[in-house]
Design an enzyme around this catalytic site. Structure first.
Site, mmCIF file in Angstrom:
data_model
loop_
_atom_site.group_PDB
_atom_site.id
_atom_site.type_symbol
_atom_site.label_atom_id
_atom_site.label_comp_id
_atom_site.label_asym_id
_atom_site.label_seq_id
_atom_site.Cartn_x
_atom_site.Cartn_y
_atom_site.Cartn_z
ATOM 1 N N ASP A 166 -1.173 11.016 17.103
ATOM 2 C CA ASP A 166 -0.377 10.163 16.219
ATOM 3 C C ASP A 166 -1.053 9.961 14.858
ATOM 4 O OD1 ASP A 166 1.558 9.698 18.217
ATOM 5 O OD2 ASP A 166 0.356 8.080 19.070
ATOM 6 N N ASP A 191 -0.667 5.309 19.180
ATOM 7 C CA ASP A 191 -1.971 4.974 19.734
ATOM 8 C C ASP A 191 -2.887 6.170 19.989
ATOM 9 O OD1 ASP A 191 -0.580 6.045 21.952
ATOM 10 O OD2 ASP A 191 -1.924 4.976 23.305
ATOM 11 N N CYS A 241 -13.683 -13.860 -16.136
ATOM 12 C CA CYS A 241 -15.012 -13.356 -15.765
ATOM 13 C C CYS A 241 -14.875 -12.173 -14.815
ATOM 14 C CB CYS A 241 -15.833 -14.449 -15.087
ATOM 15 S SG CYS A 241 -16.119 -15.910 -16.102
ATOM 16 N N CYS A 268 -14.139 -18.197 -14.163
ATOM 17 C CA CYS A 268 -12.684 -18.075 -14.174
ATOM 18 C C CYS A 268 -12.289 -16.619 -13.955
ATOM 19 C CB CYS A 268 -12.099 -18.595 -15.489
ATOM 20 S SG CYS A 268 -12.503 -17.561 -16.918
ATOM 21 N N ASP A 280 6.069 5.477 18.797
ATOM 22 C CA ASP A 280 5.683 6.502 19.759
ATOM 23 C C ASP A 280 5.949 5.947 21.160
ATOM 24 O OD1 ASP A 280 4.269 8.908 20.704
ATOM 25 O OD2 ASP A 280 2.775 7.454 21.379
#
Length: 755
Positions: free
Chosen positions: A647, A643, A17, A14, A434
């Protein structure tokens, strides 16, 4: 030196635990962070290898009463082994449920007269014989229910408690009481008590809990579907050329630099670069893009994608854990094993839940026995409290939704780094895009081409052939754009021979083709060469106003044509930006270009605010400024989409960094979410996925809290004074078993999420 390792945990029953294991690992000196995921049955541990070792961490888990195994890399077939082990466990559970179910039916039918108080003519009373019930119930308790009692004993040794403790106490109490009533019925009669037995309660409770566990495991297995699908994508073998011969070898034996042959219909084994031939590739299983992509010499191919039409050879660039598929699998696994901030409350509750329930059960027995002086009447609500109060539903509420949500994202080409990012994405109120490579293609493309003589006598084609031949000798990005345009228009791969080629920095290029001097370059260069540009002056001014670069063409000292070149907008950008604005987001464009170019692009895609002429090191400052503005007004979240390497800092600064997957590894590493395909519509999908996942988690947590908040008092008998009814322990067992199943089933609804 910091290391991160993932462990497969064994013996958890459970959420309590999971909390115990997490506490035990965090107490090991040198451990920096530990996340235990109950749904995955995994622990992700970051630790200082100089201060501790994975063996010491595993020993701490053993000391807590559990076992663990280091998870190897996915490409070592570990997942296949684990699948076999899980299937074996399910078969064992199924056998126990069938056996327990058969015994349960026998005992419940045999107990009907006693339970209902009715006289049933012709009923075989021997079915209710306590010795028969003892004989058939004992195997159920100590074979079917063995794990509960072993777990409870281990917990007692380690001075902890969990679901095993509750189930063992509840069913054990009913069984031991029944055992005494069977062996010493006269003692009960002498005390004014009926020697009733509750074997059927203990048996049915264990059977129902095992049935719930069986259904829960099967449902959790469906939540793993995304990972299994991803791993199943990989090819098993590769056809390589070694020592001049074609040889089929296992995927694991492919090394960087191998030349691999791929035929139509075959999977591409690893990542690489096409060196011979061409084809169309179906990359939908990795990028989410449904349209096959044409690949030629020099293009990169992705492992696990499917070759559709032609045959080609490619050189292996990334193998094993370095392939894109392996990185995707790792990102999804990491995200699924991480914790969302919303889970913290559930973790706190489960930490003290079981001990409190035991206290409530003891208090329930004392109160009922004090009031009624009836041991039987006090035993029923006590057992019901112990059985109904399992924190499993709380422990499963968040991780199962995260598992399915992140897996669904991966299916759509959206990689979510961790659960916190998934939770935060739906709160975004400002998104910064961007320009170059995000809104636009990120490379120059010929958008316009005009000649002085027009199409007369095929003049445009003849001129384009000469120009393409000269530019093919140049390495300038604008030259590449012109060559690509020429090849696409002419449908040719070879061009006339060029002699006396030269490049004039900042001006252009020139060369002789078929005894004609061809010059392509700036207007300033043409004017310096005293070439009259007036015939095409209007086109030049018009395109420059639209922020396009112009390349002028002169043949033998006379102006003959002009190109308009621009970084074109991605086809999906305009629709995606409109969708973002429809979601109520403020969309901002960020670029290092001049304001005129930025405004032109912004107008075209529907962006109101464009921040231009921003240097790479200033992008993060712009993000921070927007965050400050946003937090003053609404305390919400700023996302950055980019990308490039320039950046990366801005992506890290943003509350949610979103990297275009077609960009650089640095940008992807700095981001929270990666869009593999580079399609901005994936941002909209990611935000919507975040919203539905969080709604699903909140539903699960609400159900789990309500279940325990109402279930425990009802089991304790608060309705008895009003309705005169006590909750049968069997009903309590059914409720406990199916609460977890309900939570997991609700999480699986996320698999129906559509774009």
């Amino acid at each position: 030196m910091m290391e991160t390792q993932t462990l497969r945990l064994q013996g958890m029953s459970c959420a309590a635990c999971a909390t115990k294991i997490e506490t035990a690992i965090n107490n090991v000196e040198g451990v920096a962070e530990c996340n235990v995921n109950f749904a995955l049955e995994q622990a992700k541990v970051s630790y200082d290898s100089k201060a501790t070792s994975i063996e010491k961490i595993q020993q701490a888990i053993i000391n807590a009463g559990y076992n663990s195994q280091v998870i190897q890399q996915w490409f070592d077939n570990t997942e296949d082994k684990e699948q076999v082990a899980n299937n074996k466990q399910q078969v064992q559970l199924k056998r126990k449920v069938i056996f327990g179910g058969a015994v349960s039916v026998l005992l419940v039918v045999g107990s009907l007269p006693a339970m209902t108080g009715l006289h049933i003519p012709g009923f075989p009373l021997w079915l209710h014989n306590p010795w028969l019930q003892l004989f058939v119930s004992t195997p159920v308790l100590f074979w079917c229910g063995k794990s509960f009692f072993v777990g409870a004993i281990e917990g007692l040794k380690n001075r902890t408690s969990d679901m095993n403790t509750l189930v063992a106490l509840g069913t054990g109490s009913a069984y031991i009481y029944s055992l005494f009533a069977t062996f010493f019925p006269s003692f009960f009669v002498s005390q004014g008590l009926q020697p009733d037995v509750y074997y059927e309660a203990a048996v049915v409770i264990i059977t129902l809990i095992l049935l719930g566990k069986f259904l829960e495991n099967r449902a959790k297995g469906e939540a793993f579907e995304a990972i299994r699908k991803l791993i199943g994508l990989q090819a098993k073998t590769a056809r390589v050329i070694r020592n001049g011969k074609e040889t089929d070898i296992p995927l694991q034996e492919v090394i960087v630099g191998d030349v691999i042959i791929v035929r139509p219909g075959e999977k591409i084994p690893v990542d690489g670069e096409v060196i011979e031939g061409s084809s169309t590739i179906d990359e939908s299983m990795v990028t989410g893009e449904p349209i096959p992509i044409t690949k030629q010499v020099g293009d990169e191919v992705i492992g696990a994608t499917i070759n559709k039409t032609g045959s080609f050879k490619f050189k292996a660039l990334r193998v094993g854990k370095d392939t894109l598929l392996a990185q995707i699998v790792k990102l999804v696994q990491d995200a699924q094993s991480s914790k969302a901030p919303i889970q913290k409350l559930a973790d706190k509750v489960t930490g003290w839940f079981v001990p409190v329930v035991i206290v409530i059960a003891v208090a329930t027995f004392i109160i009922w026995f004090t009031i009624t002086k009836n041991f039987n009447l006090a035993l029923i609500p006590t057992v019901s409290v112990l059985i109904i109060a399992c924190p499993c539903a709380l422990g499963l509420a968040t991780p199962t939704s995260i598992m399915v949500g992140t897996g669904k994202g991966a299916e759509n080409g959206i990689l979510i780094k961790d659960a916190a990012s998934l939770e935060l994405a739906h709160k975004i109120n400002t998104i910064v895009l961007d320009k170059t490579g995000t809104i636009t293609q990120g490379k120059p493309t010929v958008t316009d081409y005009v000649t002085v003589l027009g199409v007369a006598h095929g003049n445009e084609i003849k001129l384009l052939r000469l120009v393409t031949a000269v530019e093919n000798s140049s390495e300038h990005p604008l030259a590449e754009a012109i060559v690509n345009y020429g090849k696409s228009q002419l449908q040719e791969s070879s061009f006339p021979t060029v002699s006396d080629f030269s490049a004039i920095p900042g001006m252009g290029v020139q060369g002789e083709v078929s005894d004609r001097l061809v010059q392509i370059g700036t207007k300033r260069w043409m004017e310096a060469l005293e070439i009259d540009t007036k015939p095409l002056e209007n086109y030049g001014k018009q395109w420059e106003t639209a922020a396009k670069t112009t390349a002028w063409i002169a043949i033998d000292g006379e102006i003959e044509g002009i190109f308009g070149i621009a970084d074109v907008i991605k086809p999906s950008s305009k629709a995606a930006i409109k969708a973002l604005r429809d979601l109520g987001l403020k969309v901002v464009m960020l670029t290092g270009d001049n304001q005129q170019t930025a405004d032109a692009i912004a107008r075209e895609v529907g962006i109101i605010k464009a921040i231009a002429e921003v240097k790479p090191d200033e992008k993060a400052k712009v993000i921070k400024s927007l965050q400050n503005q946003s937090k003053k007004s609404a305390s919400k979240v700023v996302a950055m989409v980019g990308d490039g390497i320039n950046d990366a800092v801005a992506l890290a600064q943003a509350d949610v960094g979103i990297a275009i997957g077609t960009g650089t590894d640095v940008a992807i590493a700095a981001s929270d979410i990666t869009l593999i395909s580079g399609d901005l519509n994936s941002i909209v999908t990611a935000i919507k996925l975040s919203k539905v996942t969080m709604q699903n988690i909140k539903q699960n947590l609400f159900f789990a809290f309500i279940y325990n908040s109402l279930g425990i008092p009802i089991a304790a008998g608060v309705l008895y004074p009003v309705l005169g009814l006590l909750l049968n322990p069997i009903i309590a067992g059914a409720a406990m078993a199916f609460s977890s199943v309900s939570v997991v089933t609700n999480a699986l609804r996320l698999r129906k999420f559509r774009l």
